[in-house]
Design a protein around this motif. Structure first.
Motif, PDB file in Angstrom:
ATOM      1  N   GLU A 193       0.853  -1.189   0.000  1.00  0.00           N
ATOM      2  CA  GLU A 193       0.000   0.000   0.000  1.00  0.00           C
ATOM      3  C   GLU A 193       0.886   1.237   0.000  1.00  0.00           C
ATOM      4  OE1 GLU A 193      -3.308   0.381   0.056  1.00  0.00           O
ATOM      5  OE2 GLU A 193      -3.995  -1.676   0.424  1.00  0.00           O
ATOM      6  N   GLU A 194       0.424   2.293  -0.635  1.00  0.00           N
ATOM      7  CA  GLU A 194       1.081   3.582  -0.450  1.00  0.00           C
ATOM      8  C   GLU A 194       0.941   3.980   1.017  1.00  0.00           C
ATOM      9  OE1 GLU A 194       2.966   4.970  -2.537  1.00  0.00           O
ATOM     10  OE2 GLU A 194       2.447   3.759  -4.306  1.00  0.00           O
ATOM     11  N   LEU A 195       1.842   4.826   1.493  1.00  0.00           N
ATOM     12  CA  LEU A 195       1.906   5.111   2.924  1.00  0.00           C
ATOM     13  C   LEU A 195       0.581   5.654   3.471  1.00  0.00           C
ATOM     14  CD1 LEU A 195       3.523   5.228   5.525  1.00  0.00           C
ATOM     15  CD2 LEU A 195       4.343   7.489   4.852  1.00  0.00           C
ATOM     16  N   ASP A 196      -0.004   6.629   2.806  1.00  0.00           N
ATOM     17  CA  ASP A 196      -1.244   7.225   3.308  1.00  0.00           C
ATOM     18  C   ASP A 196      -2.349   6.181   3.412  1.00  0.00           C
ATOM     19  OD1 ASP A 196       0.105   9.583   3.383  1.00  0.00           O
ATOM     20  OD2 ASP A 196      -1.189  10.647   1.947  1.00  0.00           O
ATOM     21  N   SER A 197      -2.443   5.317   2.422  1.00  0.00           N
ATOM     22  CA  SER A 197      -3.471   4.277   2.422  1.00  0.00           C
ATOM     23  C   SER A 197      -3.245   3.295   3.564  1.00  0.00           C
ATOM     24  CB  SER A 197      -3.475   3.550   1.078  1.00  0.00           C
ATOM     25  OG  SER A 197      -4.423   2.499   1.073  1.00  0.00           O
TER      26      SER A 197
END
Length: 320
Positions: A193-197
């Motif tokens: 996952e991307e960090l924010d997600s």
């Protein structure tokens, strides 16, 4: 003439003997007090080899005094205490001790996650301070771990080992890394996952990424605001990855549930540090690799690296 080695902390006798067999040694004998800077500056002048810990700052100014130094053997995986560029310029080999602490650190990370989620330390203090007078339905309740979503930031050896432990708790596992690890994704059934997600979706967030200029303050006010109010943040990597001021306010205001911290930006952490005033912070003194077996093996490996470099042979783990 045997090479001269300076050792910055008392070592296990067997490890010390292995170095003494081949080198002339000098050593700081205090086991729990770092070597004073002025002592290190004096000793480094005539040393061919340096055996050190993360507690010592091996910076450019120190290395400039090291007229004979051939190797710095760091008894740690990380090496942000060493000026790598300065060492490289002077032709000094730098080594570290990766691999041997993987499983022990993964054990501690999972234990800290459980302690922070289930308020273990807080509950122990509650009992010892005579506050336990009765049972009530919501007394000292925490967060479930079994079946929860775990987000791992940094999918190296320790991250993968933590994921294996989490599988036993039927956790859904997300990870964020500088690069995707598709083989590990398939082996462990985990998802990138991307960090924010990852921050938005995870019930537990464990930080296991190296400390670099890119990861300094990786988790700050914005990132904390993305987390669930029930989220538990665990840091067993390096303190500077999390902005401690922002973390304090997020915990104090109930923006996240709790934190488990094995590391701090300044160590030893000051007893009046704001984070230590919060009941929803489980804080321990950088003991991620602190099992007898692992710390002994780390010392052995650091000694092996040191001796190989002094013999002009390639050490097992070379940073530069």
């Amino acid at each position: 003439m045997r090479p001269r080695v300076y050792i910055t902390r008392r070592l296990p006798d067997a490890v010390l003997s292995s170095i003494e067999a081949e080198c002339e040694i000098r050593m700081w004998n205090e086991s729990d007090i770092p070597v004073p800077r002025e002592v290190l500056e004096k000793e480094i002048v005539n040393a061919d080899g340096l055996f050190c810990l993360l507690t010592e700052s091996i910076d450019r100014a120190l290395l400039e005094k090291a007229e004979k130094l051939k190797v710095v053997s760091n008894m740690a995986v990380g090496y942000n205490n060493i000026d790598i560029e300065a060492a490289k310029e002077k032709g000094i080999t730098v080594t570290n001790t990766p691999g041997v602490l993987t499983e022990t650190t993964a054990d501690l990370t999972f234990a800290l996650m459980m302690a922070a989620a289930r308020r273990i330390v807080e509950s122990s203090d509650y009992l010892r301070n005579g506050k336990w007078q009765t049972w009530s339905p919501m007394q000292l309740t925490g967060q479930d771990i079994y079946g929860a979503t775990l987000g791992i930031i940094g999918m190296g050896r320790i991250g993968a080992s933590l994921a294996k432990r989490a599988k036993g708790f039927d956790m859904k596992i997300l990870y964020h890394n500088r690069s995707r690890k598709e083989t590990i994704e398939q082996e462990l059934d985990i998802r990138f996952e991307e960090l924010d997600s990852l921050l938005e979706k995870s019930d537990f967030i464990c930080i296991l990424t190296p400390y670099t200029p890119e990861t300094k303050n990786l988790i700050g006010e914005r990132e904390l605001s993305l987390m669930k109010k029930t989220a538990v943040l665990i840091n067993t990597a390096r303190g500077g990855i999390v902005n401690e001021h922002d973390l304090y306010h997020a915990l104090k205001e109930g923006e996240i549930w709790s934190a488990g911290l094995d590391v701090f930006e300044e160590e030893p952490v000051a007893l009046d540090h704001p984070l230590l005033t919060l009941p929803n912070v489980t804080a321990i003194p950088h003991i991620g690799s602190a099992s007898i077996q692992t710390r002994t093996r780390m010392a052995e490996l650091a000694a092996e690296n040191l001796l190989l470099a002094l013999k002009q042979r390639t050490p097992k783990h070379v940073v530069v």
